[in-house]
Design an enzyme around this catalytic site. Structure first.
Site, mmCIF file in Angstrom:
data_model
loop_
_atom_site.group_PDB
_atom_site.id
_atom_site.type_symbol
_atom_site.label_atom_id
_atom_site.label_comp_id
_atom_site.label_asym_id
_atom_site.label_seq_id
_atom_site.Cartn_x
_atom_site.Cartn_y
_atom_site.Cartn_z
ATOM 1 N N SER A 190 50.028 2.207 31.753
ATOM 2 C CA SER A 190 50.393 2.235 32.959
ATOM 3 C C SER A 190 51.963 2.136 33.241
ATOM 4 C CB SER A 190 49.797 1.103 33.947
ATOM 5 O OG SER A 190 50.098 1.093 35.073
ATOM 6 N N TYR B 73 45.793 -6.736 36.201
ATOM 7 C CA TYR B 73 45.794 -5.166 35.789
ATOM 8 C C TYR B 73 46.919 -5.046 34.872
ATOM 9 C CZ TYR B 73 46.583 -0.179 36.145
ATOM 10 O OH TYR B 73 46.842 1.139 36.061
#
Length: 263
Positions: free
Chosen positions: A155, A168
């Site tokens: 990410s 996350y």
């Protein structure tokens, strides 16, 4: 099923993955949906794992009839690790998996101090432990045949530009570390392991932002390419890393973000 989905837009073109067996977690989501269609168009047989029934139905509806036999939709909760392990054993019983794409993720958003330990563990379980189980299941077959591709989806949040996503971001950092460890360990068997770091794509994840227009401006201001990314952009990168042509590339984290992060 229909023939109306866009096809043939992957980087490698039709037939590039002919005969390859692909395991794809989170395959029916915002980025996974189109990538799955593009891999089918490239000749792959895809085992698509996703727990969202409505998204699975949407993917099935968009799958052209002439490739539908190569799509295996598996509605699974990745937190049920015993069921996941058993299903993977069935998939790999007679034939190896050639490609594993560890994409599934959950992304709860709130201040770090508001997360319970149970919530932190759940993010790790879905985003990291499922990848461990999938990769471990595929490894023996890849090793025996001397060929394999593992692709982890990380990410852009690893650059530190977002608040309230600590578990996350932690999970994506774990996947990046595993990418490098697996690349080093598995390379001697002809197996590559790379990561793709998507930028800010317009998917369900953006719905957590209270000001969509302001967020869109924020994204475009940071990108060198002044358009929003599309699922085809991710599909092209995945298709390349899954191909024979990427056999000398391993341990890398490819940013697909319109030039947001240039490191």
């Amino acid at each position: 099923m229909t023939g109306g989905a866009a096809q043939g837009q992957g980087a490698q073109g039709q037939g590039a993955l002919a005969g390859r067996r692909v395991l794809y977690t989170g395959a029916s989501g915002g980025l996974g949906h189109q990538t799955t269609l593009d891999m089918l168009d490239a000749g792959a047989e895809v085992f698509a794992l996703d727990r969202d029934q409505s998204k699975n139905e949407s993917l099935l509806a968009d799958t052209p009839d002439d490739v539908a036999a190569r799509l295996h939709l598996l509605e699974m909760d990745l937190t049920d690790q015993d069921a996941l392990t058993a299903k993977l054993a069935q998939i790999t019983d007679n034939k190896p998996l050639d490609v594993v794409i560890n994409n599934a993720a959950i992304y709860p958003s709130k201040p770090f101090e508001d997360f319970t330990m149970e919530e932190l563990r759940l993010v790790h379980q879905v985003n990291v432990e499922a990848a461990l189980i999938c990769t471990r299941a595929a490894l023996p077959g890849m090793r025996d045949q001397g060929w394999g591709r593992i692709i982890n989806v990380t990410s852009i949040t690893l650059t530190g530009g977002w608040e309230n996503l600590a578990p996350y971001v932690q999970s994506k950092g774990s996947l990046l570390g595993l990418t490098r460890a697996w690349a080093r360990e598995f390379g001697k068997w002809g197996i590559t392991c790379n990561a793709i770091a998507p930028g800010a794509f317009p998917t369900d994840a953006e719905k957590i932002h209270p000001d969509p227009d302001g967020y869109r401006k924020f994204v475009l201001d940071h990108q060198a390419v002044k358009r929003r990314g599309t699922p085809h952009d991710i599909a092209a990168a995945i298709l390349f890393l899954a191909s024979d042509g990427a056999g000398f590339i391993t341990g890398q984290n490819l940013a697909v973000d319109g030039g947001w992060n240039m490191t």
